[in-house]
Scaffold this active site. Structure first.
Site, mmCIF file in Angstrom:
data_model
loop_
_atom_site.group_PDB
_atom_site.id
_atom_site.type_symbol
_atom_site.label_atom_id
_atom_site.label_comp_id
_atom_site.label_asym_id
_atom_site.label_seq_id
_atom_site.Cartn_x
_atom_site.Cartn_y
_atom_site.Cartn_z
ATOM 1 N N SER A 45 0.824 -1.215 0.000
ATOM 2 C CA SER A 45 0.000 0.000 0.000
ATOM 3 C C SER A 45 0.857 1.264 0.000
ATOM 4 O O SER A 45 1.825 1.378 0.760
ATOM 5 C CB SER A 45 -0.906 0.021 1.226
ATOM 6 O OG SER A 45 -1.562 1.272 1.298
ATOM 7 N N LYS A 46 0.464 2.213 -0.847
ATOM 8 C CA LYS A 46 1.176 3.492 -0.901
ATOM 9 C C LYS A 46 0.495 4.531 -0.017
ATOM 10 O O LYS A 46 0.966 5.668 0.098
ATOM 11 C CB LYS A 46 1.235 4.005 -2.338
ATOM 12 C CG LYS A 46 1.989 3.072 -3.254
ATOM 13 C CD LYS A 46 2.431 3.746 -4.521
ATOM 14 C CE LYS A 46 3.154 2.777 -5.422
ATOM 15 N NZ LYS A 46 4.370 2.227 -4.817
ATOM 16 N N SER A 47 -0.607 4.167 0.627
ATOM 17 C CA SER A 47 -1.346 5.154 1.420
ATOM 18 C C SER A 47 -0.518 5.756 2.549
ATOM 19 O O SER A 47 -0.574 6.978 2.757
ATOM 20 C CB SER A 47 -2.643 4.534 1.956
ATOM 21 O OG SER A 47 -3.513 4.281 0.883
ATOM 22 N N THR A 85 -9.232 -0.944 2.110
ATOM 23 C CA THR A 85 -9.049 -1.379 0.732
ATOM 24 C C THR A 85 -9.447 -2.843 0.589
ATOM 25 O O THR A 85 -10.028 -3.435 1.521
ATOM 26 C CB THR A 85 -7.603 -1.059 0.253
ATOM 27 O OG1 THR A 85 -7.525 -1.357 -1.136
ATOM 28 C CG2 THR A 85 -6.548 -1.834 1.010
ATOM 29 N N MET A 101 -7.624 2.585 -14.300
ATOM 30 C CA MET A 101 -7.710 2.809 -12.858
ATOM 31 C C MET A 101 -6.554 2.133 -12.118
ATOM 32 O O MET A 101 -6.290 2.428 -10.968
ATOM 33 C CB MET A 101 -9.075 2.349 -12.325
ATOM 34 C CG MET A 101 -10.194 3.302 -12.746
ATOM 35 S SD MET A 101 -11.875 2.675 -12.548
ATOM 36 C CE MET A 101 -12.024 2.657 -10.781
ATOM 37 N N LYS A 140 -14.107 -3.333 1.567
ATOM 38 C CA LYS A 140 -14.886 -2.099 1.384
ATOM 39 C C LYS A 140 -16.385 -2.290 1.644
ATOM 40 O O LYS A 140 -17.050 -1.371 2.113
ATOM 41 C CB LYS A 140 -14.669 -1.531 -0.022
ATOM 42 C CG LYS A 140 -13.268 -0.950 -0.212
ATOM 43 C CD LYS A 140 -13.126 -0.292 -1.579
ATOM 44 C CE LYS A 140 -11.697 0.186 -1.798
ATOM 45 N NZ LYS A 140 -11.529 0.849 -3.093
ATOM 46 N N ASN A 162 -14.440 3.425 1.526
ATOM 47 C CA ASN A 162 -12.966 3.340 1.587
ATOM 48 C C ASN A 162 -12.395 4.246 2.681
ATOM 49 O O ASN A 162 -11.179 4.253 2.888
ATOM 50 C CB ASN A 162 -12.339 3.671 0.233
ATOM 51 C CG ASN A 162 -12.371 5.145 -0.085
ATOM 52 O OD1 ASN A 162 -13.168 5.890 0.474
ATOM 53 N ND2 ASN A 162 -11.514 5.572 -0.990
ATOM 54 N N ASN A 184 -18.753 -5.406 -19.987
ATOM 55 C CA ASN A 184 -18.175 -6.375 -19.045
ATOM 56 C C ASN A 184 -18.185 -7.780 -19.624
ATOM 57 O O ASN A 184 -19.028 -8.124 -20.455
ATOM 58 C CB ASN A 184 -18.978 -6.353 -17.733
ATOM 59 C CG ASN A 184 -18.212 -6.996 -16.602
ATOM 60 O OD1 ASN A 184 -17.022 -6.764 -16.445
ATOM 61 N ND2 ASN A 184 -18.880 -7.827 -15.812
ATOM 62 N N ALA A 236 -14.986 -1.635 -8.133
ATOM 63 C CA ALA A 236 -14.214 -0.439 -8.480
ATOM 64 C C ALA A 236 -15.039 0.493 -9.361
ATOM 65 O O ALA A 236 -15.009 1.713 -9.185
ATOM 66 C CB ALA A 236 -12.923 -0.841 -9.187
HETATM 67 P P1 ATR Z 1 -12.982 -4.769 -8.157
HETATM 68 O O1 ATR Z 1 -13.459 -4.520 -6.755
HETATM 69 O O2 ATR Z 1 -11.524 -4.492 -8.373
HETATM 70 O O3 ATR Z 1 -13.848 -4.087 -9.173
HETATM 71 P P2 ATR Z 1 -14.318 -7.195 -8.798
HETATM 72 O O4 ATR Z 1 -15.564 -6.713 -8.140
HETATM 73 O O5 ATR Z 1 -13.875 -8.611 -8.597
HETATM 74 O O6 ATR Z 1 -13.075 -6.336 -8.366
HETATM 75 O O7 ATR Z 1 -14.457 -6.891 -10.361
HETATM 76 C C1 ATR Z 1 -13.451 -7.190 -11.268
HETATM 77 C C2 ATR Z 1 -13.888 -6.726 -12.671
HETATM 78 O O8 ATR Z 1 -12.833 -7.023 -13.593
HETATM 79 C C3 ATR Z 1 -15.123 -7.435 -13.171
HETATM 80 O O9 ATR Z 1 -15.826 -6.558 -14.016
HETATM 81 C C4 ATR Z 1 -14.519 -8.602 -13.961
HETATM 82 O O10 ATR Z 1 -15.381 -9.125 -14.957
HETATM 83 P P3 ATR Z 1 -16.495 -10.240 -14.562
HETATM 84 O O11 ATR Z 1 -17.626 -9.502 -13.917
HETATM 85 O O12 ATR Z 1 -16.849 -10.869 -15.855
HETATM 86 O O13 ATR Z 1 -15.794 -11.200 -13.615
HETATM 87 C C5 ATR Z 1 -13.354 -7.894 -14.604
HETATM 88 N N1 ATR Z 1 -12.278 -8.813 -15.011
HETATM 89 C C6 ATR Z 1 -11.406 -9.474 -14.227
HETATM 90 N N2 ATR Z 1 -10.529 -10.191 -14.953
HETATM 91 C C7 ATR Z 1 -10.858 -9.976 -16.265
HETATM 92 C C8 ATR Z 1 -10.324 -10.421 -17.502
HETATM 93 N N3 ATR Z 1 -9.271 -11.246 -17.552
HETATM 94 N N4 ATR Z 1 -10.920 -9.989 -18.642
HETATM 95 C C9 ATR Z 1 -11.979 -9.138 -18.602
HETATM 96 N N5 ATR Z 1 -12.532 -8.691 -17.452
HETATM 97 C C10 ATR Z 1 -11.976 -9.099 -16.306
#
Ligand code: ATR
Length: 277
Positions: A18-20, A65, A218, A69, A90, A155, A135
């Site tokens: 963490s960089k916080s 984090t 991000m 969250k 957060n 997505n 996120a």
């Molecule tokens: P965060 O809190 O970082 O948003 P998350 O809720 O697990 O973590 O969400 C991760 C996001 O990255 C999701 O939109 C995921 O897509 P899915 O809903 O289909 O799982 C997306 N994601 C993760 N790995 C991916 C990959 N290799 N290709 C495309 N989308 C990916």
């Protein structure tokens, strides 16, 4: 000495990178605030107990984090409108009356970075957001408040994008779809997937990007992410990572706790230098 300073901490699991603490100590130095900010690894099954123990020991507030969250949202007894809508917190602030105020500063962080540091207006823009996880949910409301023409959430799991879009349609033009169904070019593309972490790139049609498309990941790192590399290969000239968002979300938390707003550009510059060396 440290005991005389107001104590803050960031909870996460993992937390070692963490960089916080670095960011908040630069803020404290710059604004002459008497505080100490540390990181704490919370066991996966003991987040709430750890936060309450930290408060009992005199802690004033904390950042939260991955993966806590949502739990932080539940722990908060009062929430900002952004946190309420995001379903994730957060930043927690312990108040004198025993209440725990929860905020989500991620959305303000990305908007400040895009509009103030990168000088990009969101007004009337056609914005593509990749990913539909926590996120992305955390940043949708502040982005929509800047009145883009449209936000399209693409997505891998289409149903998640559709559900997320549905939760925000009262705030503006938001829709969800698959990567393959994307049509037309966008003014801005924001990568909110965690795909970069695995060095993967969502299958994006080349038609969605032009040389003028502002591209924002991000995530951040010492090197451009795969999404940033792809954007550059397509000829995009404005390609940015999320280090500025990290600094800005921290500044917003600092402001909530201390009522003092740090100057972020100099801190971002310092972090960037440290990241590259
Ligand atoms: P965060 O809190 O970082 O948003 P998350 O809720 O697990 O973590 O969400 C991760 C996001 O990255 C999701 O939109 C995921 O897509 P899915 O809903 O289909 O799982 C997306 N994601 C993760 N790995 C991916 C990959 N290799 N290709 C495309 N989308 C990916």
């Amino acid at each position: 000495m440290i005991d005389t300073l107001d104590q803050y901490v960031v909870f996460g699991n993992p937390i070692q990178h963490s960089k916080s603490p670095r960011i908040h100590s630069l803020f404290a130095q710059q604004t002459a605030q008497a505080l100490y900010y540390d990181k704490l690894l919370a066991p996966l099954d003991a987040f709430t107990a750890e936060v309450l123990a930290f408060r009992a020991a005199g802690g004033k507030g904390c950042n939260v984090t991955v993966p806590f969250k949502q739990e932080a949202w539940s722990l908060a007894t009062k929430r900002s409108a952004y946190a309420q809508r995001a379903g994730a917190v957060n930043t927690l602030m312990f108040q004198a009356d025993g209440s725990i105020f929860g905020d989500n500063t991620d959305g303000v962080g990305i908007v400040r970075d895009i509009t103030l540091s990168q000088h990009q207006s969101l007004l009337g823009k056609r914005i593509l957001i990749l990913g539909a996880g926590g996120a992305v949910r955390g940043v949708l409301q502040p982005l929509l408040e800047h009145h883009p023409a449209e936000i399209v959430i693409a997505n891998r799991t289409v149903s998640t994008a559709l559900e997320l879009a549905q939760d925000f349609t009262d705030l503006g033009q938001v829709s969800g779809c698959s990567f393959e169904a994307l049509e037309g070019a966008f003014d801005m593309i924001i990568n909110g997937t965690s795909a970069s972490l695995q060095g993967e790139l969502p299958p994006l049609p080349k038609t969605c990007i032009t040389a003028d498309t502002f591209c924002y990941d991000m995530m951040y790192g010492a090197k451009p992410t795969v999404f940033m590399q792809w954007a550059l290969e397509q000829g995009a000239t404005q390609v940015v990572d999320g280090l500025g968002m990290l600094v800005e979300q921290a500044a917003e938390a600092f402001y909530l706790w201390r009522s003092v707003r740090p100057e972020t550009p100099v801190v971002l510059q310092q972090l960037r230098t440290e990241l590259m060396t």
